[in-house]
Scaffold this motif. Sequence first.
Motif: not given
Length: 79
Positions: A50-56
Motif C-alpha cells: 500500500t502506498e502512503h502519501n505524506v505531505d510535509v
Amino acid sequence: MAEVEVNNVNPPPAGGGDGGGSSLIVGLLVLLVVAALAWFIFFRGGGGATEHNVDVDVNVPAAPSGGSGGGSSSGGSNP
C-alpha cells in the motif's frame, strides 16, 4: 521334538521412558511459532504494497553567506 521359546521383549530406550510426549509438545511449539511468523509476515493488515502519501511542509531558514569560501570545514563558528 524340542521346544523352542522365543521371547520378543524389547528393552526400554536408553533415555528411560517414553519420549513421544515431549516430542509432540516440541513439535506443536515449533508449529505455533512458524504460524505466528507467517501471520505477521502475510496477514498483519495492509501488506507492504500500500502506498502512503505524506505531505510535509518544512520551512528552513536560509544559511548565511559565509564570506571567503576558503573551504575549511572545521565545524567551528564563523567569526
